[in-house]
Design a protein around this motif. Structure first.
Motif, short mmCIF file in Angstrom:
data_model
loop_
_atom_site.label_atom_id
_atom_site.label_comp_id
_atom_site.label_asym_id
_atom_site.label_seq_id
_atom_site.Cartn_x
_atom_site.Cartn_y
_atom_site.Cartn_z
N GLY A 301 -10.06 -6.65 9.16
CA GLY A 301 -10.48 -6.80 7.77
C GLY A 301 -10.39 -5.54 6.94
O GLY A 301 -10.95 -5.48 5.85
N TRP A 302 -9.64 -4.55 7.43
CA TRP A 302 -9.59 -3.29 6.70
C TRP A 302 -8.44 -3.17 5.71
O TRP A 302 -8.42 -2.29 4.87
CB TRP A 302 -9.55 -2.10 7.67
N SER A 303 -7.48 -4.05 5.80
CA SER A 303 -6.36 -4.01 4.87
C SER A 303 -5.81 -5.42 4.67
O SER A 303 -5.75 -6.20 5.62
CB SER A 303 -5.25 -3.10 5.43
N PRO A 304 -5.39 -5.75 3.44
CA PRO A 304 -4.80 -7.06 3.20
C PRO A 304 -3.32 -7.11 3.58
O PRO A 304 -2.68 -8.14 3.42
CB PRO A 304 -4.99 -7.25 1.70
N ASN A 329 -11.85 -15.22 2.69
CA ASN A 329 -11.49 -14.85 1.32
C ASN A 329 -10.00 -14.56 1.22
O ASN A 329 -9.29 -14.52 2.22
CB ASN A 329 -12.30 -13.63 0.87
N ASP A 330 -9.55 -14.31 0.01
CA ASP A 330 -8.17 -13.92 -0.22
C ASP A 330 -8.17 -12.66 -1.08
O ASP A 330 -8.93 -12.58 -2.05
CB ASP A 330 -7.41 -15.05 -0.95
N PRO A 331 -7.39 -11.62 -0.72
CA PRO A 331 -6.43 -11.61 0.38
C PRO A 331 -7.09 -11.28 1.72
O PRO A 331 -8.15 -10.67 1.76
CB PRO A 331 -5.46 -10.50 -0.04
N ALA A 332 -6.42 -11.65 2.79
CA ALA A 332 -6.87 -11.33 4.15
C ALA A 332 -5.69 -11.55 5.08
O ALA A 332 -4.75 -12.28 4.76
CB ALA A 332 -8.04 -12.21 4.55
N LEU A 352 -14.05 -21.78 1.18
CA LEU A 352 -12.96 -20.85 1.44
C LEU A 352 -12.28 -20.46 0.13
O LEU A 352 -12.10 -21.30 -0.76
CB LEU A 352 -11.94 -21.47 2.38
N THR A 353 -11.90 -19.20 0.04
CA THR A 353 -11.13 -18.73 -1.10
C THR A 353 -9.69 -18.54 -0.67
O THR A 353 -9.43 -17.79 0.27
CB THR A 353 -11.68 -17.39 -1.64
#
Length: 359
Positions: A301-304, A329-332, A352-353
């Protein structure tokens, strides 16, 4: 004489009746269900009178905040779907989310799980955590539940703690059965233990040493004599030996460093990516057993943009989206691996996004 005999007979009858009355009262007391409450350090848990430790039950502690209950349920779903073992979940939450968590379970496919909801009193953190605007989500009271495991009223000799942004792909019993070294109260995964991840970690600027978590300009930190280049670890997944934790007074030690930071600001959420990790790093320095690195593949989860190889993730036992880019979420990245375990919220609160979504 006949009168004396009669008096003796009456006394004997009275003694028999008294004995029966005492026996009945004793049985009634021992069979009444008891309701005990743990209030130490401001924690409150509704507990059964007795809990018997059995080797075939895997106790898992996980938190459920009101805004992320759906994430917790996805973690639980992934655990029970990948094991034949009996798992008991201790779901820790705040008062405003107790009913939400219970409804989520009872109204979905999770209704058959073994679980207990425990309420955490955030007043325990007074004077120990200061506001920080860089990432306020990291200051959520439930982030500190991991400090207070023995005070939750759980009788098991060993427990597994997992964050709510985790998906388990392996058999949780294998993690539970890890052998801890003598004198160690917990087992964590070292941040330097998996060479395959080093390139990805460097590319997103993640810290893997104590230098990234503690302010070495402060005398309190210098006095620890910890090499700043020493490998750190992530406390989002760990196995804890409760007896050893109590023996070493781990909770007291953690609180001491929380209070020290409150006064001296020896670490911050901006520097450390959270204020729950540094106290653990200090207290458990050189005093923990290393987990198999595949049991805690993190930094998802540290970078999209930064991704692991899909083949590598397929072989991982546990995935952790620590960082700001969560898989709901988005982005992921790699959100498909998380979404397969998601169970829609029956109340519609947790959604959910996705790309193009307004929610």
């Amino acid at each position: 004489m006949p009168l004396l005999k009669k008096i003796n007979q009456v006394l004997i009858v009275l003694l028999v009746l008294l004995a029966c009355l005492l026996l009945h009262s004793s049985l009634k007391f021992s069979t009444q269900p008891k309701k005990a409450y743990r209030q130490s350090h401001g924690l409150t848990a509704d507990l059964p009178a007795e809990e018997v430790e059995t080797d075939d039950v895997v106790p898992v502690i996980i938190c459920a905040s009101e805004e992320r209950t759906g994430a917790t349920m996805a973690t639980i779903n992934s655990i029970i779907s990948n094991t034949d073992s009996s798992v008991f979940f201790y779901i820790v939450t705040l008062r405003d989310a107790v009913k939400i968590a219970r409804r989520y379970i009872e109204k979905t496919k999770l209704k058959g799980i073994q679980y207990k909801i425990l309420e955490f009193n955030p007043m325990v953190l007074r004077g120990k955590v200061k506001p920080d605007s860089s990432r306020p989500d990291l200051l959520h009271p439930l982030n500190f539940v991991r400090f207070y495991l023995p005070l939750l009223g759980i009788s098991h000799r060993r427990v597994i703690y997992v964050d709510d942004d985790v998906i388990v792909q392996g058999d949780i019993k294998d993690l539970y059965n890890i052998k801890l070294k003598t004198g160690h109260a917990a087992a964590f995964a070292s941040d330097c233990d998996l060479p395959f991840t080093h390139e990805m970690v460097r590319s997103i600027g993640m810290q893997t040493t104590y230098m990234g978590f503690l302010d070495y300009r402060k005398q309190e930190v210098k006095d620890l004599a910890i090499n700043p280049n020493h490998c750190s670890f992530n406390p989002g997944v760990f196995v804890a030996e409760i007896k050893e934790w109590k023996k070493q007074k781990i909770t007291k030690q953690l609180e001491r460093w929380m209070e020290e930071n409150f006064r001296q600001n020896i670490y911050s959420s901006a520097m450390a990516g959270g204020v729950a990790t540094p106290p653990m790093l200090i207290v458990f320095h050189d005093k923990y057993t290393a987990l198999d690195p595949l049991w805690h593949v993190r930094h998802l989860g540290w970078s999209p943009n930064a991704r692991y190889a899909e083949s590598f993730l397929q072989g991982a036992q546990l995935l952790h989206w620590n960082g700001p880019f969560k898989p709901w979420n988005d982005p992921a990245v790699h959100s498909d691996l998380w979404k397969r375990w998601f169970i829609p919220d029956p109340s519609g609160r947790f959604t959910l996004t996705r790309p193009g979504s307004d929610s």
